[in-house]
Design a protein around this motif. Structure first.
Motif, mmCIF file in Angstrom:
data_model
loop_
_atom_site.group_PDB
_atom_site.id
_atom_site.type_symbol
_atom_site.label_atom_id
_atom_site.label_comp_id
_atom_site.label_asym_id
_atom_site.label_seq_id
_atom_site.Cartn_x
_atom_site.Cartn_y
_atom_site.Cartn_z
ATOM 1 N N UNK A 183 28.636 138.455 14.110
ATOM 2 C CA UNK A 183 29.343 138.231 12.958
ATOM 3 C C UNK A 183 28.343 138.889 11.962
ATOM 4 N N UNK A 184 28.909 139.526 10.860
ATOM 5 C CA UNK A 184 28.239 140.387 9.886
ATOM 6 C C UNK A 184 28.636 139.857 8.520
ATOM 7 N N UNK A 185 27.820 139.911 7.544
ATOM 8 C CA UNK A 185 28.402 140.041 6.127
ATOM 9 C C UNK A 185 27.955 141.352 5.614
ATOM 10 N N UNK A 186 28.827 141.681 4.530
ATOM 11 C CA UNK A 186 28.560 142.894 3.760
ATOM 12 C C UNK A 186 29.800 143.161 2.608
ATOM 13 N N UNK A 187 29.570 144.011 1.892
ATOM 14 C CA UNK A 187 30.536 144.149 1.039
ATOM 15 C C UNK A 187 31.994 144.767 1.304
ATOM 16 N N UNK A 200 31.364 142.233 15.928
ATOM 17 C CA UNK A 200 32.676 141.737 16.164
ATOM 18 C C UNK A 200 33.658 140.960 15.244
ATOM 19 N N UNK A 201 32.985 140.553 14.279
ATOM 20 C CA UNK A 201 33.436 139.761 13.164
ATOM 21 C C UNK A 201 32.549 140.265 11.819
ATOM 22 N N UNK A 216 34.874 133.688 11.688
ATOM 23 C CA UNK A 216 36.261 133.405 11.616
ATOM 24 C C UNK A 216 36.927 132.858 12.955
ATOM 25 N N UNK A 217 35.857 132.821 14.021
ATOM 26 C CA UNK A 217 36.270 132.239 15.179
ATOM 27 C C UNK A 217 35.786 130.992 15.345
ATOM 28 N N UNK A 218 35.105 130.368 14.378
ATOM 29 C CA UNK A 218 34.449 129.010 14.298
ATOM 30 C C UNK A 218 33.269 128.826 15.016
ATOM 31 N N UNK A 219 32.508 129.960 15.598
ATOM 32 C CA UNK A 219 31.398 129.902 16.259
ATOM 33 C C UNK A 219 30.037 129.588 15.235
ATOM 34 N N UNK A 235 23.512 126.508 2.561
ATOM 35 C CA UNK A 235 24.708 127.336 3.339
ATOM 36 C C UNK A 235 24.296 127.529 4.463
ATOM 37 N N UNK A 236 23.274 127.820 5.182
ATOM 38 C CA UNK A 236 23.010 128.199 6.493
ATOM 39 C C UNK A 236 23.179 126.941 7.295
ATOM 40 N N UNK A 237 22.643 125.827 7.029
ATOM 41 C CA UNK A 237 22.205 125.003 8.120
ATOM 42 C C UNK A 237 23.778 124.269 8.677
ATOM 43 N N UNK A 238 24.845 124.031 8.089
ATOM 44 C CA UNK A 238 26.182 123.707 8.631
ATOM 45 C C UNK A 238 26.691 124.771 9.804
ATOM 46 N N UNK A 239 26.186 125.908 9.676
ATOM 47 C CA UNK A 239 26.682 126.903 10.438
ATOM 48 C C UNK A 239 25.936 127.351 11.638
ATOM 49 N N UNK A 240 24.651 126.711 11.766
ATOM 50 C CA UNK A 240 23.831 126.875 12.849
ATOM 51 C C UNK A 240 24.060 125.907 14.047
#
Length: 328
Positions: A183-187, A200-201, A216-219, A235-240
């Motif tokens: 999963x990646x973030x960018x502009x 992939x996302x 987006x896939x809830x991973x 911001x990171x912690x709940x996504x790990x």
């Protein structure tokens, strides 16, 4: 080359940004023991370069003024110092000059141990981004995240922030080579590019989900290769995932405090500050991947040496897509 002069770009004090750069003529350096002298064909700028100019690493760097910045170089071997066994004049190479810089010039010296042969079919611009950005991505993916580039091992869920930047665009490609779900973030303008690199996302970091880093896939992410700035641990912690880690490639004071707190509280979720340890064998690995068409350098822009201040300003702006290159 002893006694000959070359064009170079230097600064004589901390601060000043692009306006602090001066075009000068200075003596061509002489290679010492285990060093090679290169006639440069391409130089890659990194945020590290202008951070040194701002004084963010004082009193350690630069070691003295005047200082010629930039450490990522590619070119042709002109002369070898005593003890050099693997190179001869005429060889095409890519190299890391060390954190002492010296790259924004017609010629530079590099250690043999951090100089790698460049295949004839690969241009200088194709590989000159590898010494700092490529090696940082390689270290983050293989050592910090524990991913095998041959695709063996358990599939991991990886997040790469600022994925269209210098380190990020390499990290996406290397993580995909290692069989990760990326999963990646960018502009918004770079979403298709980052997808083309293998993500992939892809999240637009300015959207609600992008700012929250929600897959987006809830991973949940086993590792985050964090190439952006200003994202708090909360911001990171709940996504790990339960044993997930955030690998911070530009650790500042806040990151180091978080790192210490997580260690002291025996948290399974960790923040890992990354300090680049450049190794010639890892640079060789990356050059081989470029040769095989399995890794590519995205080039934002190219500038001649006499326009180095424009390249410097572009790097400071912080929105380059891939690498900014100066061609002496």
């Amino acid at each position: 080359m002893a006694g000959k002069l070359m064009n170079a770009v230097q600064y004589t004090a901390y601060g000043g940004g692009p306006d602090g750069l001066q075009h000068v003529e200075v003596p061509v350096p002489t290679p010492s023991k285990d060093e090679v002298l290169l006639r440069l064909e391409a130089v890659s700028l990194n945020p590290f370069d202008w951070k040194v100019q701002k004084g963010m690493l004082r009193p350690f760097l630069p070691r003295k003024f005047p200082h010629i910045p930039a450490s990522d170089v590619a070119g042709e071997v002109i002369e070898v110092g005593p003890g050099v066994k693997n190179f001869k004049p005429g060889d095409k190479v890519v190299a890391f000059t060390s954190r002492n810089g010296g790259g924004l010039a017609d010629f530079a010296v590099t250690k043999e141990s951090l100089t790698v042969a460049r295949p004839p079919e690969v241009s200088a611009a194709d590989v000159v981004g590898l010494p700092i950005a490529g090696l940082t991505a390689h270290q983050a993916v293989t050592q910090s995240a524990g991913i095998n580039l041959d695709g063996s091992g358990k599939e991991a869920n990886i997040l790469v922030t600022a994925a269209s930047g210098g380190v990020g665009h390499y990290a996406v490609q290397l993580a995909k080579r290692g069989n990760a779900h990326v999963t990646a973030t960018c502009g918004a303008r770079n979403i298709e590019l980052v997808k083309s690199l293998g993500a992939d996302e892809v999240l637009d970091y300015k959207t609600t989900d992008g700012a929250a880093l929600n897959s987006p896939s809830g991973r949940k992410y086993d590792a985050v290769i964090h190439c952006a700035n200003g994202i708090p641990w909360s911001t990171f912690e709940p996504n790990l995932s339960p044993n997930g880690k955030v690998i911070d490639i530009t650790p500042g004071p806040t990151s180091l405090v978080t790192f210490a707190l997580k260690k002291l509280t025996f948290s399974k979720k960790q923040l890992v500050p990354l300090v680049l340890i450049p190794k010639g064998e890892n640079l060789q690995c990356l050059v081989n991947l470029v040769k095989e068409g399995k890794l590519k350098t995205v080039i934002d822009s190219k500038y001649p040496l006499d326009k180095a201040a424009e390249a410097w300003a572009k790097s400071i702006d912080g929105h380059a897509t891939g690498k900014i290159i100066v061609e002496p």
